[in-house]
Design an enzyme around this catalytic site. Structure first.
Site, PDB file in Angstrom:
ATOM      1  N   THR A  44       0.833  -1.195   0.000  1.00  0.00           N
ATOM      2  CA  THR A  44       0.000   0.000   0.000  1.00  0.00           C
ATOM      3  C   THR A  44       0.870   1.248   0.000  1.00  0.00           C
ATOM      4  O   THR A  44       1.999   1.200  -0.506  1.00  0.00           O
ATOM      5  CB  THR A  44      -0.969  -0.027   1.203  1.00  0.00           C
ATOM      6  OG1 THR A  44      -0.204  -0.182   2.403  1.00  0.00           O
ATOM      7  CG2 THR A  44      -1.987  -1.148   1.078  1.00  0.00           C
ATOM      8  N   VAL A  46       0.851   4.505   2.650  1.00  0.00           N
ATOM      9  CA  VAL A  46       1.378   5.055   3.902  1.00  0.00           C
ATOM     10  C   VAL A  46       2.130   3.966   4.673  1.00  0.00           C
ATOM     11  O   VAL A  46       3.159   4.239   5.298  1.00  0.00           O
ATOM     12  CB  VAL A  46       0.230   5.648   4.764  1.00  0.00           C
ATOM     13  CG1 VAL A  46       0.763   6.116   6.120  1.00  0.00           C
ATOM     14  CG2 VAL A  46      -0.440   6.804   4.031  1.00  0.00           C
ATOM     15  N   CYS A  47       1.639   2.730   4.601  1.00  0.00           N
ATOM     16  CA  CYS A  47       2.219   1.624   5.378  1.00  0.00           C
ATOM     17  C   CYS A  47       3.728   1.462   5.185  1.00  0.00           C
ATOM     18  O   CYS A  47       4.460   1.372   6.169  1.00  0.00           O
ATOM     19  CB  CYS A  47       1.494   0.313   5.072  1.00  0.00           C
ATOM     20  SG  CYS A  47      -0.271   0.375   5.449  1.00  0.00           S
ATOM     21  N   PRO A  48       4.235   1.438   3.933  1.00  0.00           N
ATOM     22  CA  PRO A  48       5.681   1.254   3.806  1.00  0.00           C
ATOM     23  C   PRO A  48       6.488   2.412   4.380  1.00  0.00           C
ATOM     24  O   PRO A  48       7.595   2.204   4.875  1.00  0.00           O
ATOM     25  CB  PRO A  48       5.911   1.100   2.302  1.00  0.00           C
ATOM     26  CG  PRO A  48       4.689   1.619   1.643  1.00  0.00           C
ATOM     27  CD  PRO A  48       3.563   1.454   2.625  1.00  0.00           C
ATOM     28  N   LEU A  51       6.614   1.578   8.185  1.00  0.00           N
ATOM     29  CA  LEU A  51       7.455   0.421   8.501  1.00  0.00           C
ATOM     30  C   LEU A  51       8.921   0.722   8.224  1.00  0.00           C
ATOM     31  O   LEU A  51       9.804   0.267   8.961  1.00  0.00           O
ATOM     32  CB  LEU A  51       6.984  -0.812   7.734  1.00  0.00           C
ATOM     33  CG  LEU A  51       5.557  -1.287   8.051  1.00  0.00           C
ATOM     34  CD1 LEU A  51       5.274  -2.621   7.367  1.00  0.00           C
ATOM     35  CD2 LEU A  51       5.281  -1.388   9.529  1.00  0.00           C
TER      36      LEU A  51
END
Length: 187
Positions: A44, A46-48, A51
């Site tokens: 996706t 924003v997720c990377p 993380l």
């Protein structure tokens, strides 16, 4: 009902870490401080960024004796594929938990039932397995690992200094407060 000061509910899950599939349980979180970070989905947007930010700060968390666990409702196979194809996720050395049944996501009250995805939930867990910090964001709002690091340090300080509390914007080494009748109305 708030999850603060409650014990992590039992779970068992497959995970991806450092090129291997491993099993993680609620017992894995005991004996050390842990941060559990829920995110909506692999591959996706924003997720990377979140993380990767955690990966960039992972060594700092480890110096504090803190283990990080990221969790989504994807499988451990998806985590591996994402790790192998994304430069940002390729930096991740911490454990990526798979929760395709949604059990862990529901245990932490961050499941979006109609989507089968997690909200952005962040939980700091003490060595006894109790939740000490719970923060839940709308999925469009990314988190900041340096601010999480500050909050972990505050939680660890309060745990090791009974009777003291950390005021707003507290940073390691700064003055804390000792709540007492003498302080009422003086702050």
């Amino acid at each position: 009902m708030s999850l603060i000061n409650t014990a992590v509910k039992p779970f068992k899950a497959q995970a991806y870490k450092n090129g291997q599939f491993i099993e993680v349980t609620d017992a894995s979180l005991k004996g050390k401080w842990s941060v559990v970070v829920f995110y909506p989905a692999d591959f996706t947007f924003v997720c990377p960024t979140e993380l990767e930010d955690l990966a960039d700060h992972y060594a700092e968390f480890q110096k504090l004796g803190v283990e990080i666990y990221s969790v989504s409702t994807d499988t451990h196979f998806s985590h591996k594929a994402w790790h192998d194809t994304s430069d940002a996720i390729g930096k991740v050395k911490y454990t990526m938990l798979a929760d395709p049944t949604g059990t862990i996501t529901r245990n932490f009250d961050v499941m979006i039932e109609e989507e089968g995805l997690a909200l952005r939930g962040t939980f700091v867990i003490n060595p006894e397995g109790q939740i000490k910090l719970c923060e839940i964001h709308d999925n469009g709002i990314g988190r900041d690992a340096s601010e999480l690091l500050r909050k972990v340090k505050a939680a660890q300080y309060v745990a090791s200094h009974p009777g003291e509390v950390c005021p707003a914007k507290w940073k390691e080494g700064e003055k804390t407060l000792k709540p007492s009748l003498d302080l009422v109305g003086k702050i």
